[in-house]
Design a protein around this motif. Structure first.
Motif, PDB file in Angstrom:
ATOM      1  N   GLY A 180      28.694  48.123  51.597  1.00 45.10           N
ATOM      2  CA  GLY A 180      28.927  48.559  50.219  1.00 45.10           C
ATOM      3  C   GLY A 180      28.779  47.393  49.259  1.00 45.10           C
ATOM      4  O   GLY A 180      28.123  46.390  49.570  1.00 45.10           O
ATOM      5  N   PRO A 181      29.404  47.472  48.090  1.00 45.27           N
ATOM      6  CA  PRO A 181      29.278  46.389  47.112  1.00 45.27           C
ATOM      7  C   PRO A 181      29.820  45.078  47.645  1.00 45.27           C
ATOM      8  O   PRO A 181      30.832  45.031  48.355  1.00 45.27           O
ATOM      9  CB  PRO A 181      30.132  46.879  45.932  1.00 45.27           C
ATOM     10  CG  PRO A 181      30.215  48.361  46.101  1.00 45.27           C
ATOM     11  CD  PRO A 181      30.211  48.592  47.580  1.00 45.27           C
ATOM     12  N   GLY A 182      29.110  43.997  47.310  1.00 46.08           N
ATOM     13  CA  GLY A 182      29.589  42.652  47.591  1.00 46.08           C
ATOM     14  C   GLY A 182      30.065  42.052  46.284  1.00 46.08           C
ATOM     15  O   GLY A 182      31.204  42.230  45.859  1.00 46.08           O
ATOM     16  N   ASN A 183      29.143  41.351  45.614  1.00 43.49           N
ATOM     17  CA  ASN A 183      29.473  40.724  44.332  1.00 43.49           C
ATOM     18  C   ASN A 183      29.004  41.521  43.122  1.00 43.49           C
ATOM     19  O   ASN A 183      29.316  41.160  41.989  1.00 43.49           O
ATOM     20  CB  ASN A 183      28.820  39.331  44.259  1.00 43.49           C
ATOM     21  CG  ASN A 183      29.300  38.402  45.345  1.00 43.49           C
ATOM     22  OD1 ASN A 183      30.492  38.336  45.638  1.00 43.49           O
ATOM     23  ND2 ASN A 183      28.371  37.679  45.962  1.00 43.49           N
ATOM     24  N   VAL A 184      28.240  42.590  43.341  1.00 44.88           N
ATOM     25  CA  VAL A 184      27.546  43.230  42.227  1.00 44.88           C
ATOM     26  C   VAL A 184      28.505  43.748  41.148  1.00 44.88           C
ATOM     27  O   VAL A 184      28.265  43.535  39.950  1.00 44.88           O
ATOM     28  CB  VAL A 184      26.621  44.357  42.745  1.00 44.88           C
ATOM     29  CG1 VAL A 184      27.388  45.497  43.394  1.00 44.88           C
ATOM     30  CG2 VAL A 184      25.718  44.872  41.628  1.00 44.88           C
ATOM     31  N   LEU A 185      29.576  44.431  41.530  1.00 45.38           N
ATOM     32  CA  LEU A 185      30.519  44.942  40.535  1.00 45.38           C
ATOM     33  C   LEU A 185      31.412  43.834  40.001  1.00 45.38           C
ATOM     34  O   LEU A 185      31.773  43.825  38.816  1.00 45.38           O
ATOM     35  CB  LEU A 185      31.354  46.063  41.143  1.00 45.38           C
ATOM     36  CG  LEU A 185      30.570  47.291  41.607  1.00 45.38           C
ATOM     37  CD1 LEU A 185      31.497  48.301  42.283  1.00 45.38           C
ATOM     38  CD2 LEU A 185      29.833  47.962  40.434  1.00 45.38           C
ATOM     39  N   LEU A 186      31.762  42.883  40.869  1.00 40.02           N
ATOM     40  CA  LEU A 186      32.556  41.731  40.427  1.00 40.02           C
ATOM     41  C   LEU A 186      31.819  40.944  39.347  1.00 40.02           C
ATOM     42  O   LEU A 186      32.400  40.555  38.327  1.00 40.02           O
ATOM     43  CB  LEU A 186      32.843  40.820  41.623  1.00 40.02           C
ATOM     44  CG  LEU A 186      33.833  41.336  42.667  1.00 40.02           C
ATOM     45  CD1 LEU A 186      33.720  40.521  43.949  1.00 40.02           C
ATOM     46  CD2 LEU A 186      35.246  41.284  42.125  1.00 40.02           C
ATOM     47  N   ASP A 187      30.526  40.705  39.568  1.00 39.32           N
ATOM     48  CA  ASP A 187      29.734  39.948  38.592  1.00 39.32           C
ATOM     49  C   ASP A 187      29.602  40.723  37.285  1.00 39.32           C
ATOM     50  O   ASP A 187      29.708  40.151  36.192  1.00 39.32           O
ATOM     51  CB  ASP A 187      28.348  39.638  39.163  1.00 39.32           C
ATOM     52  CG  ASP A 187      28.385  38.611  40.287  1.00 39.32           C
ATOM     53  OD1 ASP A 187      29.455  38.014  40.517  1.00 39.32           O
ATOM     54  OD2 ASP A 187      27.345  38.433  40.949  1.00 39.32           O
ATOM     55  N   TYR A 188      29.332  42.023  37.410  1.00 40.20           N
ATOM     56  CA  TYR A 188      29.190  42.847  36.194  1.00 40.20           C
ATOM     57  C   TYR A 188      30.459  42.791  35.352  1.00 40.20           C
ATOM     58  O   TYR A 188      30.403  42.570  34.129  1.00 40.20           O
ATOM     59  CB  TYR A 188      28.870  44.285  36.583  1.00 40.20           C
ATOM     60  CG  TYR A 188      29.118  45.269  35.449  1.00 40.20           C
ATOM     61  CD1 TYR A 188      28.244  45.338  34.368  1.00 40.20           C
ATOM     62  CD2 TYR A 188      30.248  46.088  35.452  1.00 40.20           C
ATOM     63  CE1 TYR A 188      28.485  46.212  33.309  1.00 40.20           C
ATOM     64  CE2 TYR A 188      30.488  46.965  34.411  1.00 40.20           C
ATOM     65  CZ  TYR A 188      29.618  47.032  33.337  1.00 40.20           C
ATOM     66  OH  TYR A 188      29.860  47.888  32.298  1.00 40.20           O
ATOM     67  N   TRP A 189      31.595  42.990  35.997  1.00 38.89           N
ATOM     68  CA  TRP A 189      32.864  43.037  35.248  1.00 38.89           C
ATOM     69  C   TRP A 189      33.183  41.673  34.637  1.00 38.89           C
ATOM     70  O   TRP A 189      33.660  41.581  33.499  1.00 38.89           O
ATOM     71  CB  TRP A 189      33.985  43.490  36.184  1.00 38.89           C
ATOM     72  CG  TRP A 189      35.230  43.916  35.466  1.00 38.89           C
ATOM     73  CD1 TRP A 189      36.429  43.263  35.450  1.00 38.89           C
ATOM     74  CD2 TRP A 189      35.414  45.090  34.659  1.00 38.89           C
ATOM     75  NE1 TRP A 189      37.353  43.955  34.683  1.00 38.89           N
ATOM     76  CE2 TRP A 189      36.746  45.084  34.194  1.00 38.89           C
ATOM     77  CE3 TRP A 189      34.571  46.137  34.299  1.00 38.89           C
ATOM     78  CZ2 TRP A 189      37.262  46.084  33.373  1.00 38.89           C
ATOM     79  CZ3 TRP A 189      35.082  47.140  33.483  1.00 38.89           C
ATOM     80  CH2 TRP A 189      36.406  47.118  33.024  1.00 38.89           C
ATOM     81  N   THR A 190      32.887  40.606  35.363  1.00 41.65           N
ATOM     82  CA  THR A 190      33.094  39.253  34.852  1.00 41.65           C
ATOM     83  C   THR A 190      32.232  38.997  33.625  1.00 41.65           C
ATOM     84  O   THR A 190      32.698  38.457  32.609  1.00 41.65           O
ATOM     85  CB  THR A 190      32.766  38.219  35.942  1.00 41.65           C
ATOM     86  OG1 THR A 190      33.655  38.395  37.041  1.00 41.65           O
ATOM     87  CG2 THR A 190      32.899  36.796  35.414  1.00 41.65           C
ATOM     88  N   GLN A 191      30.970  39.392  33.693  1.00 46.48           N
ATOM     89  CA  GLN A 191      30.060  39.179  32.577  1.00 46.48           C
ATOM     90  C   GLN A 191      30.498  39.963  31.340  1.00 46.48           C
ATOM     91  O   GLN A 191      30.382  39.462  30.206  1.00 46.48           O
ATOM     92  CB  GLN A 191      28.639  39.572  32.986  1.00 46.48           C
ATOM     93  CG  GLN A 191      28.027  38.631  34.009  1.00 46.48           C
ATOM     94  CD  GLN A 191      26.939  39.261  34.829  1.00 46.48           C
ATOM     95  OE1 GLN A 191      26.360  40.284  34.448  1.00 46.48           O
ATOM     96  NE2 GLN A 191      26.644  38.688  35.990  1.00 46.48           N
TER      97      GLN A 191
END
Length: 358
Positions: A180-191
């Motif tokens: 499933g998701p790795g960093n993709v949602l973490l990076d989006y939310w951080t940005q």
């Protein structure tokens, strides 16, 4: 190559041999994607107007950036283009739809060959898809070739934009899939909330508190309960997917970040728990290996097994995936298979890649 994190083009100068040491990393570099190109590539991951022309232009821009990096790396190490057997270019995935039998990577391989004066091998996923496979993940074949050990069962977890697992049981049996998701949602939310490209070391997530109700909602997505073979991408886990679970909520952004990190850690741990055999050790590669808080949560969830980066095995976690596509190009040149049917679901082993002569 550039992965689903879309942070840069990773280039690994690697030599391979049937004998030990099987793979030697001579040098590597990462060229950050220019903001405009990154925005264009992100936009191409979702339906939009004038897609074909936009994809063609973005692919050429990607190839020019990659060529700049290749030439720079060769110059740094005093190696001429004539000494390089081939460039294995994954390109940039903009659509991955195995359920419809296709996966699209752009990167203008013919232009890359022209600019570098080196044969380019690309389009690694299509042959596996044609054989009924998912076309992904492909890196487990490299993991098995390089890091299998009959004395230790181990799992390698590549945490880039998405997370994929390679379970090496030590008896030549290999299991692998996207959890499933790795960093993709973490990076989006951080940005969106800090203006930074990523949450360095997981510091922001550490400052928040997991929201149990939100985590439960996220974990109910049917992808997580699907059996392997399976693969996923930005077509499925994207900002709108997250937003639909956040609608009507007014949580602190740091708490959402903590919840998203827990989602990554929990889905990895639960995917591993669902495997028939359990490994003795866990090794992490990809950008997730640099996230201290994520590594801590994985260790807590996977105790008593030690969780380490692949550096403990002699492979820099930052360059594992780029090395894997160099290996796939080498396999193509040797006319040897590059997929694992048990991982992708293909009907059999296939030679992967299309060759663009210099």
């Amino acid at each position: 190559m550039s992965g689903t994190s879309l942070d840069g083009v990773d280039i690994a100068l690697t030599s391979f041999s049937p004998a030990s040491p099987r793979a030697t990393l001579i040098g590597a570099l990462c060229l950050p994607l220019p903001p405009d190109l990154r925005s264009d590539l992100l936009a191409l991951c979702q339906p939009g107007a004038d897609e074909v022309r936009r994809a063609g232009i973005a692919g050429q821009q990607w190839a020019r950036l990659a060529a700049q990096g290749v030439n720079q790396l060769l110059q740094q190490h005093g190696i001429s283009a004539s000494q390089v057997a081939a460039i294995g270019s994954h390109g940039q995935t903009i659509r991955h739809h195995p359920e419809s039998g296709f996966s699209v990577q752009i990167g203008a391989p013919a232009l890359l060959a022209e600019l570098c004066g080196i044969d380019v091998i690309s389009d690694f996923r299509s042959r596996d898809l044609a054989a009924g496979g998912e076309g992904a993940p492909l890196v487990p074949a490299f993991h098995a070739w390089l890091l299998s050990d009959p004395e230790q069962s181990r799992v390698l977890i590549n945490i880039g934009g998405f997370a994929n697992l390679t379970l090496l049981s030590g008896d030549e049996q290999v299991c692998g899939f996207d959890s499933g998701p790795g960093n993709v949602l973490l990076d989006y939310w951080t940005q969106q909330h800090t203006g930074q490209l990523f949450d360095a070391d997981g510091t922001w997530a550490r400052s928040g508190q997991v929201i149990p109700g939100l985590l439960d909602r996220l974990l109910q997505d049917p992808y997580f309960s699907r059996t392997a073979p399976k693969s996923t991408g930005r077509e499925y886990f994207h900002p709108a997917w997250l937003q639909q679970h956040l609608d009507g909520r007014h949580d602190r952004p740091a708490d959402v970040q903590a919840t998203l990190l827990e989602l990554t850690a929990r889905t990895i741990a639960e995917a591993l728990a669902g495997c028939q055999s359990q490994p003795e050790a866990v090794y992490i590669c990809g950008g997730g290996a640099r996230n201290g808080f994520l590594m801590e949560r994985l260790q807590q969830l996977l105790v008593p097994r030690p969780v380490q980066s692949t550096a403990a095995l002699g492979v820099d976690p930052d360059w594992m995936e780029a090395m894997a596509f160099a290996w796939l190009a080498w396999r193509c040149q040797l006319r040897q298979s590059g997929n694992l049917p048990a991982v992708t679901g293909a009907k059999g082993k296939r030679i992967l890649g299309a060759i663009y002569p210099a």
